[in-house]
Scaffold this motif. Structure first.
Motif, PDB file in Angstrom:
ATOM      1  N   THR A 125     -21.501  -7.599  26.311  1.00 62.95           N
ATOM      2  CA  THR A 125     -20.755  -6.629  27.119  1.00 62.95           C
ATOM      3  C   THR A 125     -19.352  -7.151  27.452  1.00 62.95           C
ATOM      4  O   THR A 125     -18.542  -6.423  28.012  1.00 62.95           O
ATOM      5  CB  THR A 125     -21.478  -6.342  28.461  1.00 62.95           C
ATOM      6  N   HIS A 126     -19.045  -8.427  27.101  1.00 61.40           N
ATOM      7  CA  HIS A 126     -17.780  -9.000  27.581  1.00 61.40           C
ATOM      8  C   HIS A 126     -16.538  -8.321  26.996  1.00 61.40           C
ATOM      9  O   HIS A 126     -15.484  -8.317  27.612  1.00 61.40           O
ATOM     10  CB  HIS A 126     -17.737 -10.522  27.420  1.00 61.40           C
ATOM     11  N   SER A 127     -16.659  -7.706  25.811  1.00 65.85           N
ATOM     12  CA  SER A 127     -15.489  -7.011  25.251  1.00 65.85           C
ATOM     13  C   SER A 127     -15.106  -5.833  26.156  1.00 65.85           C
ATOM     14  O   SER A 127     -13.948  -5.670  26.538  1.00 65.85           O
ATOM     15  CB  SER A 127     -15.783  -6.465  23.847  1.00 65.85           C
TER      16      SER A 127
ATOM     17  N   PHE B 149      -6.131 -13.091  25.922  1.00 61.50           N
ATOM     18  CA  PHE B 149      -7.041 -12.539  26.939  1.00 61.50           C
ATOM     19  C   PHE B 149      -8.336 -11.977  26.346  1.00 61.50           C
ATOM     20  O   PHE B 149      -9.086 -11.300  27.045  1.00 61.50           O
ATOM     21  CB  PHE B 149      -6.316 -11.454  27.745  1.00 61.50           C
ATOM     22  N   HIS B 150      -8.606 -12.252  25.061  1.00 60.70           N
ATOM     23  CA  HIS B 150      -9.722 -11.550  24.417  1.00 60.70           C
ATOM     24  C   HIS B 150     -11.070 -11.766  25.115  1.00 60.70           C
ATOM     25  O   HIS B 150     -11.892 -10.877  25.167  1.00 60.70           O
ATOM     26  CB  HIS B 150      -9.807 -11.894  22.922  1.00 60.70           C
ATOM     27  N   ASP B 151     -11.284 -12.946  25.695  1.00 59.21           N
ATOM     28  CA  ASP B 151     -12.592 -13.241  26.296  1.00 59.21           C
ATOM     29  C   ASP B 151     -12.586 -13.127  27.817  1.00 59.21           C
ATOM     30  O   ASP B 151     -13.526 -13.589  28.477  1.00 59.21           O
ATOM     31  CB  ASP B 151     -13.032 -14.663  25.904  1.00 59.21           C
ATOM     32  N   ILE B 152     -11.560 -12.498  28.392  1.00 51.64           N
ATOM     33  CA  ILE B 152     -11.430 -12.489  29.847  1.00 51.64           C
ATOM     34  C   ILE B 152     -12.630 -11.805  30.531  1.00 51.64           C
ATOM     35  O   ILE B 152     -12.983 -12.129  31.666  1.00 51.64           O
ATOM     36  CB  ILE B 152     -10.074 -11.859  30.270  1.00 51.64           C
TER      37      ILE B 152
ATOM     38  N   GLU C  93     -12.291  -4.612  20.388  1.00 55.17           N
ATOM     39  CA  GLU C  93     -12.863  -4.747  19.050  1.00 55.17           C
ATOM     40  C   GLU C  93     -12.833  -6.179  18.507  1.00 55.17           C
ATOM     41  O   GLU C  93     -13.013  -6.385  17.321  1.00 55.17           O
ATOM     42  CB  GLU C  93     -12.103  -3.807  18.086  1.00 55.17           C
ATOM     43  N   HIS C  94     -12.653  -7.189  19.392  1.00 52.80           N
ATOM     44  CA  HIS C  94     -12.464  -8.534  18.844  1.00 52.80           C
ATOM     45  C   HIS C  94     -13.729  -9.170  18.276  1.00 52.80           C
ATOM     46  O   HIS C  94     -13.684 -10.257  17.714  1.00 52.80           O
ATOM     47  CB  HIS C  94     -11.794  -9.474  19.875  1.00 52.80           C
ATOM     48  N   HIS C  95     -14.897  -8.492  18.415  1.00 54.10           N
ATOM     49  CA  HIS C  95     -16.114  -9.005  17.772  1.00 54.10           C
ATOM     50  C   HIS C  95     -16.640  -8.049  16.718  1.00 54.10           C
ATOM     51  O   HIS C  95     -17.770  -8.189  16.247  1.00 54.10           O
ATOM     52  CB  HIS C  95     -17.208  -9.274  18.811  1.00 54.10           C
ATOM     53  N   GLU C  96     -15.843  -7.046  16.342  1.00 52.79           N
ATOM     54  CA  GLU C  96     -16.256  -6.161  15.249  1.00 52.79           C
ATOM     55  C   GLU C  96     -16.032  -6.914  13.939  1.00 52.79           C
ATOM     56  O   GLU C  96     -15.113  -7.723  13.828  1.00 52.79           O
ATOM     57  CB  GLU C  96     -15.434  -4.858  15.263  1.00 52.79           C
TER      58      GLU C  96
HETATM   59 FE   LIG Z   1     -15.384 -12.906  22.607  1.00 49.96          FE
END
Ligand SMILES: [Fe+2]
Ligand SMILES: [Fe+2]
Length: 330
Positions: free
Chosen positions: A223-225, A193-196, A248-251
């Motif tokens: 802002t998607h996170s 679901f990371h990009d939901i 934090e999936h784009h940190e």
């Molecule tokens: Fe993403």
């Protein structure tokens, strides 16, 4: 009945598959073997014949968790699992939804693509088990089915990417020997679901290549996170660990990520793992900016050395290196 004759195990011919993925049906989809010692195995089911589940359960009591199948049968096993999961559409409590059928057909293409890659067998076995887990979640949690429908509504490309991220995250966990359910579950769900949060962004933005976005568009994209966290927060089975993974999936370990520009150890370890899995999924399944580059083991090895190590940390890069190691590098 006489016991089947023992045969010799060979790494090149056989593949381990979790018992639960194989014995859900009456007739065996493939020849199945139990490995007795390092090099001896015995056949416990013959392709096309009725499964003697009592006999297999006896091995289960001795802690046998995997059955072995011929690698050439793998494609049939995956298709069978996917068809089985599709059957869930008819089960009460699971809303019949075209998007679910769509999901399983995309899942099948992801698994088929995965089987063409020169990656380790253990990783493959784990990836296959995911089909079963996803169908179990659907059976137990109607909310899960609804969320899955949301992912599918983002389009084929994003669905492929979400599933690809789940598969890559599980491969990394195999390498790190992370087996505890309290880790495997949130990582798998967080990866899926990371990009939901992209659901709330304008369609035109989703179709745009990130390198062609204006500064304002990039800001909006980033802002998607946080949108994802807001969407998932009210769902009862979504745990705080899953929310942190999504947040934090784009940190990135070098502090160049978003939204908080966290660095190194300040990033939640499970999120740092999903962050790398996200990149790997783009590279392996050729989505996003990586779509134009053909996949090769050389390209992956280069990327792991020069990019992953700085962006995700040495420990994770080492795990990635082992996944994309050519046989003759061993
Ligand atoms: Fe993403
Ligand atoms: Fe992603």
């Amino acid at each position: 009945m006489a016991e089947s004759a023992e045969i010799l195990f060979s790494d090149a011919t056989f593949l381990a598959v979790p018992v639960s993925s194989l014995i859900h049906r009456k007739t065996a989809i493939a020849d199945m073997f139990v490995r007795l010692t390092t090099d001896r195995m015995v056949r416990v089911a013959a392709k096309g014949a009725e499964i003697d589940s009592e006999r297999i359960h006896r091995y289960g009591e001795k802690n046998v968790r995997h059955l072995y199948v011929y690698k050439i049968d793998l494609s049939d096993i995956v298709s069978d699992l996917v068809r089985g999961a599709e059957g869930l559409n008819q089960i009460k409590n699971v809303p019949s939804d075209l998007r679910i059928a769509k999901f399983f057909s995309i899942a099948e293409s992801v698994y088929q693509e995965l089987m063409q890659l020169p990656i380790t067998d253990e990783s493959l076995g784990r990836a296959i088990r995911l089909s079963t887990e996803i169908s179990d979640s659907m059976r137990e949690k109607p909310d899960f089915t609804k969320l899955l429908g949301t992912v599918v509504s983002l389009g084929d490309e994003f669905t492929r990417h979400s599933l690809g991220t789940v598969v890559m995250a599980n491969m990394i966990m195999v390498q790190l020997k992370w087996k505890a359910q309290k880790v495997v579950q949130p990582v798998t769900m967080g990866a899926f679901f990371h990009d939901i949060g992209l659901k709330e962004l304008p369609r035109e933005l989703l179709e745009k290549n990130p390198v062609e976005m204006s500064q304002a568009e990039t800001q909006l994209w980033q802002t998607h996170s946080e949108i994802g966290v807001r969407l998932l927060n009210p769902i009862p089975f979504v745990t705080p660990d899953v929310l942190r993974i999504v947040q934090e999936h784009h940190e990135l370990a070098n502090g160049a990520g978003y939204p908080q520009r966290l660095r190194g150890e300040r990033i939640f370890p499970l999120a740092r793992l999903v962050s790398m899995a996200n990149s790997m999924a783009h590279d392996v399944f050729k989505t996003g900016a990586a779509a134009s580059q053909p996949f090769s083991m050389e390209m992956m090895a280069q990327k792991v050395e020069h990019v992953y190590a700085t962006m995700y940390g040495g420990d994770l890069a080492k795990a990635a290196r082992r996944i994309f190691k050519k046989e003759d590098d061993a």
